[in-house]
Design an enzyme around this catalytic site. Structure first.
Site, PDB file in Angstrom:
ATOM      1  N   LYS A 109       0.844  -1.209   0.000  1.00 47.97           N
ATOM      2  CA  LYS A 109       0.000   0.000   0.000  1.00 47.97           C
ATOM      3  C   LYS A 109       0.871   1.247   0.000  1.00 47.97           C
ATOM      4  CE  LYS A 109      -0.745  -0.849   4.893  1.00 47.97           C
ATOM      5  NZ  LYS A 109      -1.026   0.141   5.887  1.00 47.97           N
ATOM      6  N   TYR A 145      15.334  30.430   8.377  1.00 48.59           N
ATOM      7  CA  TYR A 145      14.127  31.038   8.946  1.00 48.59           C
ATOM      8  C   TYR A 145      14.094  30.902  10.469  1.00 48.59           C
ATOM      9  CZ  TYR A 145      12.047  30.937   4.248  1.00 48.59           C
ATOM     10  OH  TYR A 145      11.771  31.123   2.918  1.00 48.59           O
TER      11      TYR A 145
HETATM   12  C1  PLP Z   1      -3.458  -4.259   8.200  1.00 45.78           C
HETATM   13  C2  PLP Z   1      -1.973  -4.212   8.003  1.00 45.78           C
HETATM   14  N1  PLP Z   1      -1.295  -5.355   7.830  1.00 45.78           N
HETATM   15  C3  PLP Z   1       0.036  -5.378   7.645  1.00 45.78           C
HETATM   16  C4  PLP Z   1       0.769  -4.211   7.614  1.00 45.78           C
HETATM   17  C5  PLP Z   1       2.249  -4.282   7.404  1.00 45.78           C
HETATM   18  O1  PLP Z   1       2.934  -3.848   8.550  1.00 45.78           O
HETATM   19  P1  PLP Z   1       4.516  -3.714   8.572  1.00 45.78           P
HETATM   20  O2  PLP Z   1       4.872  -2.652   7.606  1.00 45.78           O
HETATM   21  O3  PLP Z   1       4.817  -3.334   9.971  1.00 45.78           O
HETATM   22  O4  PLP Z   1       5.078  -5.046   8.189  1.00 45.78           O
HETATM   23  C6  PLP Z   1       0.108  -2.992   7.813  1.00 45.78           C
HETATM   24  C7  PLP Z   1       0.873  -1.740   7.815  1.00 45.78           C
HETATM   25  O5  PLP Z   1       0.488  -0.661   8.085  1.00 45.78           O
HETATM   26  C8  PLP Z   1      -1.302  -2.989   8.000  1.00 45.78           C
HETATM   27  O6  PLP Z   1      -1.986  -1.851   8.193  1.00 45.78           O
END
Ligand code: PLP
Length: 384
Positions: free
Chosen positions: A44, A272
């Site tokens: 994602k 700044y």
């Molecule tokens: C539902 C879910 N599963 C798995 C993961 C993967 O987690 P990680 O990046 O800590 O391996 C995430 C990450 O945000 C998540 O939201």
């Protein structure tokens, strides 16, 4: 924007993505797990800023079993890459997005009876069952049906004629720092699973463990898949992680160049808000990157960068397009010099965890904060 790595490309600020390292990491993580455990690659947020297209293509090639994305837009982009690859959407869908499940052959996360009805209607209209993963809230307090109510929702899914139960999962709230609560979440999950009549765990994905979760994953249990994001990109979820033994390596590094070098007298205030005053006559380098690229403003007066293999402290506030560093003790710095914000140079390394600490944030957020104007350059060769 070129997307093939070449050291001579005239970029002002760029990220290098080592796809060969990504492939090695996936193989190392898999090798560290029992052979029957399936691998859900979490890609994602543009594959954690690494670039969905390139990262997912490499993960497909390296043997991921299922891809997890946040939403329908990400899923549609991924579907273009790989017809037939199983894709799970982790976030809830908005009603107008439901039909995309059928259009792109996607699996949805289900937390409620309302979603069961909506997705079943999509399956009926399209003439093909919609795949769903039942999410159980075991203590995260976010998505999922509360664990005590999970068996009833599971029964509804199994009774829905146009749905196919493809997985059951949960998500841990504190796997990196609360072993007792993580164990309690596992217990709640397994208890709920045991009460889900007619489910054959071996035939579907049963998953809970993200990167941190892997540290406490039990060897023998119905869990038959892991859901990994950060670790596949070679980043440990916390500094003392036992996962260091897996020997993954960073996939992402972050670079800029020196735009200007100048001498300034003792007492000059920098940037700044005048938050830094030079304690001596100094040589400063003005870097071609700022918060408009993804150097957090919170790293002002705290972060360090590498120039000519030496650590140089950030002076004053990070600005939108420039950051000022002290190079008084580094001889010969000149316009055009390569600067490492995250990564290695000479014998030195600035990890993404260190970079994130300086900005009071976490690597996940740092990766998502590298902006669109930063080209990602891909190394593809499979070295050793
Ligand atoms: C539902 C879910 N599963 C798995 C993961 C993967 O987690 P990680 O990046 O800590 O391996 C995430 C990450 O945000 C998540 O939201």
């Amino acid at each position: 924007m070129s997307d093939t790595f070449s050291p001579i490309h005239p970029h002002r600020c760029w990220a290098e993505i080592d796809l060969a390292a990504l492939e090695r990491n996936l193989r190392l993580i898999r090798a560290s797990l029992p052979a029957h455990i399936r691998y859900v690659a979490v890609v994602k947020a543009d594959a954690y800023g690494h670039g969905l297209h390139h990262a997912a293509a490499r993960l497909m090639h390296s043997g991921a079993d299922l891809f997890a994305v946040a939403n329908v837009t990400e899923a549609a982009a991924l579907r273009e890459l790989g017809p037939g690859w199983p894709i799970l959407i982790l976030s809830p869908l908005l009603p107008e997005e439901d039909r995309r499940l059928a259009d792109y052959d996607l699996a949805a996360t289900v937390s409620s009876a309302e979603e069961v009805a909506r997705f079943d209607a999509i399956g009926r209209a399209s003439g093909r069952p919609v795949a769903v993963h039942l999410k159980i809230d075991t203590g995260m307090g976010r998505l999922g049906v509360w664990h005590e109510d999970a068996p009833a929702l599971c029964a509804r899914i199994l009774a829905a004629p146009h749905l196919r139960l493809a997985g059951i999962f949960t998500h841990f709230a504190s796997p990196d720092d609360d072993a007792a609560f993580t164990a309690e979440q596992r217990r709640r999950f397994l208890a709920a699973l045991a009460r889900c009549a007619s489910v054959r765990p071996a035939e579907i994905f049963i998953h809970a463990d993200n990167s941190s979760g892997l540290e406490s994953m039990p060897g023998a249990s119905p869990f038959n898949a892991v859901r990994v994001g950060l670790l596949q990109f070679g980043i440990l979820p916390h500094p003392n992680s036992m996962l260091a033994q897996v020997h993954t390596e960073p996939v992402f590094s972050f670079h800029t160049r020196v735009g200007l070098v100048k001498r300034l007298p003792q007492g000059t205030t920098i940037s700044y808000g005048r938050t830094h005053t030079l304690a001596r006559d100094s040589t400063v380098a003005i870097l071609c990157a700022g918060y408009g690229d993804g150097i957090p403003r919170a790293a002002s007066n705290r972060a360090q960068v590498l120039i000519r293999g030496r650590r140089c402290p950030v002076l004053g506030r990070v600005t939108m397009d420039q950051t000022i560093v002290d190079v008084t003790d580094v001889p010969g710095v000149q316009c055009g010099d390569a600067v490492v914000l995250v990564g290695r140079q000479g014998g030195e390394e600035i990890s993404i965890s260190e970079f994130s600490r300086h900005a009071d944030t976490i690597p996940w957020e740092t990766l998502c904060s590298v902006t669109k104007r930063v080209p990602r350059l891909y190394r593809t060769a499979l070295g050793v």
